[in-house]
Design a protein around this motif. Structure first.
Motif, PDB file in Angstrom:
ATOM      1  N   ALA A  44       0.850  -1.192   0.000  1.00  0.00           N
ATOM      2  CA  ALA A  44       0.000   0.000   0.000  1.00  0.00           C
ATOM      3  C   ALA A  44       0.887   1.244   0.000  1.00  0.00           C
ATOM      4  CB  ALA A  44      -0.894   0.018   1.233  1.00  0.00           C
ATOM      5  N   ASN A  45       0.493   2.230  -0.786  1.00  0.00           N
ATOM      6  CA  ASN A  45       1.115   3.552  -0.758  1.00  0.00           C
ATOM      7  C   ASN A  45       0.127   4.449  -0.019  1.00  0.00           C
ATOM      8  OD1 ASN A  45       2.803   5.747  -1.307  1.00  0.00           O
ATOM      9  ND2 ASN A  45       1.754   6.202  -3.220  1.00  0.00           N
ATOM     10  N   ILE A  46       0.399   4.718   1.256  1.00  0.00           N
ATOM     11  CA  ILE A  46      -0.566   5.379   2.131  1.00  0.00           C
ATOM     12  C   ILE A  46      -0.272   6.875   2.180  1.00  0.00           C
ATOM     13  CG2 ILE A  46      -1.520   5.425   4.449  1.00  0.00           C
ATOM     14  CD1 ILE A  46      -0.565   2.450   4.636  1.00  0.00           C
ATOM     15  N   GLU A  47      -1.290   7.648   1.821  1.00  0.00           N
ATOM     16  CA  GLU A  47      -1.155   9.101   1.729  1.00  0.00           C
ATOM     17  C   GLU A  47      -0.709   9.703   3.059  1.00  0.00           C
ATOM     18  OE1 GLU A  47      -3.700  12.793  -0.074  1.00  0.00           O
ATOM     19  OE2 GLU A  47      -4.805  11.265   1.015  1.00  0.00           O
ATOM     20  N   TYR A  48       0.203  10.658   2.982  1.00  0.00           N
ATOM     21  CA  TYR A  48       0.661  11.380   4.169  1.00  0.00           C
ATOM     22  C   TYR A  48      -0.334  12.448   4.595  1.00  0.00           C
ATOM     23  CZ  TYR A  48       5.455   9.566   4.086  1.00  0.00           C
ATOM     24  OH  TYR A  48       6.558   8.763   4.148  1.00  0.00           O
ATOM     25  N   GLY A  49      -0.388  12.695   5.892  1.00  0.00           N
ATOM     26  CA  GLY A  49      -1.191  13.771   6.453  1.00  0.00           C
ATOM     27  C   GLY A  49      -0.350  15.032   6.619  1.00  0.00           C
ATOM     28  N   LYS A  50      -0.647  15.796   7.662  1.00  0.00           N
ATOM     29  CA  LYS A  50      -0.016  17.109   7.871  1.00  0.00           C
ATOM     30  C   LYS A  50       0.986  17.154   9.018  1.00  0.00           C
ATOM     31  CE  LYS A  50      -2.740  18.973   4.795  1.00  0.00           C
ATOM     32  NZ  LYS A  50      -2.255  19.215   3.472  1.00  0.00           N
ATOM     33  N   GLU A  51       1.152  16.062   9.762  1.00  0.00           N
ATOM     34  CA  GLU A  51       2.038  16.051  10.928  1.00  0.00           C
ATOM     35  C   GLU A  51       3.202  15.090  10.708  1.00  0.00           C
ATOM     36  OE1 GLU A  51       1.733  18.130  13.466  1.00  0.00           O
ATOM     37  OE2 GLU A  51      -0.111  18.927  12.632  1.00  0.00           O
ATOM     38  N   GLY A  52       4.191  15.121  11.550  1.00  0.00           N
ATOM     39  CA  GLY A  52       5.363  14.265  11.426  1.00  0.00           C
ATOM     40  C   GLY A  52       5.290  13.033  12.309  1.00  0.00           C
ATOM     41  N   PHE A  53       4.147  12.359  12.315  1.00  0.00           N
ATOM     42  CA  PHE A  53       3.955  11.236  13.220  1.00  0.00           C
ATOM     43  C   PHE A  53       3.482  10.021  12.437  1.00  0.00           C
ATOM     44  CE2 PHE A  53       0.982   8.942  16.143  1.00  0.00           C
ATOM     45  CZ  PHE A  53       1.925   8.503  17.059  1.00  0.00           C
ATOM     46  N   ASP A  54       4.273   8.931  12.469  1.00  0.00           N
ATOM     47  CA  ASP A  54       3.898   7.664  11.838  1.00  0.00           C
ATOM     48  C   ASP A  54       3.746   6.611  12.926  1.00  0.00           C
ATOM     49  OD1 ASP A  54       4.137   8.715   9.256  1.00  0.00           O
ATOM     50  OD2 ASP A  54       6.232   8.142   9.097  1.00  0.00           O
ATOM     51  N   TYR A  55       2.757   5.726  12.754  1.00  0.00           N
ATOM     52  CA  TYR A  55       2.504   4.676  13.736  1.00  0.00           C
ATOM     53  C   TYR A  55       1.758   3.549  13.025  1.00  0.00           C
ATOM     54  CZ  TYR A  55       0.632   2.479  17.996  1.00  0.00           C
ATOM     55  OH  TYR A  55       0.308   1.602  18.990  1.00  0.00           O
ATOM     56  N   ILE A  56       2.063   2.308  13.400  1.00  0.00           N
ATOM     57  CA  ILE A  56       1.363   1.166  12.830  1.00  0.00           C
ATOM     58  C   ILE A  56       1.180   0.122  13.931  1.00  0.00           C
ATOM     59  CG2 ILE A  56       3.495   0.160  11.950  1.00  0.00           C
ATOM     60  CD1 ILE A  56       1.827  -0.856   9.531  1.00  0.00           C
ATOM     61  N   LYS A  57      -0.038  -0.441  14.008  1.00  0.00           N
ATOM     62  CA  LYS A  57      -0.351  -1.375  15.094  1.00  0.00           C
ATOM     63  C   LYS A  57      -1.472  -2.303  14.653  1.00  0.00           C
ATOM     64  CE  LYS A  57      -0.795  -2.459  19.636  1.00  0.00           C
ATOM     65  NZ  LYS A  57      -0.141  -3.607  20.088  1.00  0.00           N
ATOM     66  N   GLU A  58      -1.296  -3.594  14.908  1.00  0.00           N
ATOM     67  CA  GLU A  58      -2.355  -4.559  14.667  1.00  0.00           C
ATOM     68  C   GLU A  58      -3.423  -4.357  15.744  1.00  0.00           C
ATOM     69  OE1 GLU A  58      -1.623  -8.777  13.067  1.00  0.00           O
ATOM     70  OE2 GLU A  58      -1.839  -9.023  15.235  1.00  0.00           O
ATOM     71  N   LEU A  59      -4.679  -4.331  15.340  1.00  0.00           N
ATOM     72  CA  LEU A  59      -5.779  -4.137  16.285  1.00  0.00           C
ATOM     73  C   LEU A  59      -6.247  -5.477  16.848  1.00  0.00           C
ATOM     74  CD1 LEU A  59      -7.727  -1.355  14.367  1.00  0.00           C
ATOM     75  CD2 LEU A  59      -6.144  -1.097  16.279  1.00  0.00           C
ATOM     76  N   LYS A  60      -7.277  -5.428  17.668  1.00  0.00           N
ATOM     77  CA  LYS A  60      -7.780  -6.633  18.320  1.00  0.00           C
ATOM     78  C   LYS A  60      -8.132  -7.721  17.296  1.00  0.00           C
ATOM     79  CE  LYS A  60     -10.533  -7.656  22.336  1.00  0.00           C
ATOM     80  NZ  LYS A  60     -11.469  -7.123  23.307  1.00  0.00           N
ATOM     81  N   HIS A  61      -8.782  -7.327  16.214  1.00  0.00           N
ATOM     82  CA  HIS A  61      -9.049  -8.259  15.119  1.00  0.00           C
ATOM     83  C   HIS A  61      -7.785  -8.277  14.266  1.00  0.00           C
ATOM     84  CE1 HIS A  61     -10.645 -10.060  11.505  1.00  0.00           C
ATOM     85  NE2 HIS A  61     -11.695 -10.440  12.221  1.00  0.00           N
ATOM     86  N   PRO A  62      -7.077  -9.400  14.175  1.00  0.00           N
ATOM     87  CA  PRO A  62      -5.738  -9.429  13.587  1.00  0.00           C
ATOM     88  C   PRO A  62      -5.630  -9.089  12.105  1.00  0.00           C
ATOM     89  CG  PRO A  62      -6.477 -11.662  14.097  1.00  0.00           C
ATOM     90  CD  PRO A  62      -7.499 -10.714  14.657  1.00  0.00           C
ATOM     91  N   THR A  63      -6.746  -8.999  11.376  1.00  0.00           N
ATOM     92  CA  THR A  63      -6.627  -8.567   9.983  1.00  0.00           C
ATOM     93  C   THR A  63      -6.729  -7.049   9.864  1.00  0.00           C
ATOM     94  OG1 THR A  63      -8.987  -8.765   9.462  1.00  0.00           O
ATOM     95  CG2 THR A  63      -7.600 -10.723   9.106  1.00  0.00           C
ATOM     96  N   GLU A  64      -7.090  -6.361  10.941  1.00  0.00           N
ATOM     97  CA  GLU A  64      -7.237  -4.909  10.915  1.00  0.00           C
ATOM     98  C   GLU A  64      -5.994  -4.245  11.481  1.00  0.00           C
ATOM     99  OE1 GLU A  64     -10.891  -4.201  13.006  1.00  0.00           O
ATOM    100  OE2 GLU A  64     -12.096  -4.913  11.319  1.00  0.00           O
ATOM    101  N   ILE A  65      -5.421  -3.350  10.689  1.00  0.00           N
ATOM    102  CA  ILE A  65      -4.183  -2.658  11.050  1.00  0.00           C
ATOM    103  C   ILE A  65      -4.463  -1.160  11.111  1.00  0.00           C
ATOM    104  CG2 ILE A  65      -1.748  -2.348  10.468  1.00  0.00           C
ATOM    105  CD1 ILE A  65      -2.554  -5.334  10.749  1.00  0.00           C
TER     106      ILE A  65
END
Length: 93
Positions: A44-65
Motif C-alpha cells: 500500500a502507498n498510504i497518503e501522508y497527512g499534515k504532521e510528522g507522526f507515523d505509527y502502525i499497530k495490529e488491532l484486536k481483530h488481527p486482519t485490521e491494522i
C-alpha cells in the motif's frame, strides 16, 4: 517487527503495482507491505497527512491494522487490500 505488515523504505520498483490508500493519484506516501492470511503479499502507498507522526499497530481483530501516516489515520484490512476507515489528517500522538 510483525509478520503481517512491514513499513518499507520506498515503493518497490518491480512486481505487482502498489495500492494507493485512499484511492487517488499522488506522490509516494508511507509504503507498507501487508501479508494476507493466505501468505500472499501486497504493498500500500498510504497518503501522508499534515504532521510528522507515523505509527502502525495490529488491532484486536488481527486482519485490521491501524496506520497513522504523518498524522493521517486509516484502518486497513490486510486481506481486502483497502482502507475500511479513514479519519483525521493532523493526529499528533
Amino acid at each position: 517487527m510483525n509478520s503481517n505488515f512491514e513499513i518499507l523504505k520506498g515503493l518497490p520498483p518491480y512486481g505487482k503495482m502498489y495500492v494507493p490508500i485512499p484511492e487517488g493519484n499522488w506522490s509516494e506516501g508511507l509504503p507498507v507491505e501487508f501479508t494476507k492470511d493466505d501468505g500472499t503479499k501486497w504493498v500500500a502507498n498510504i497518503e501522508y497527512g499534515k504532521e510528522g507522526f507515523d505509527y502502525i499497530k495490529e488491532l484486536k481483530h488481527p486482519t485490521e491494522i491501524l496506520i497513522i501516516s504523518n498524522g493521517q489515520c486509516f484502518i486497513i484490512d490486510r486481506n481486502q487490500e483497502k482502507s475500511i476507515v479513514e479519519f483525521g489528517f493532523d493526529f499528533k500522538k
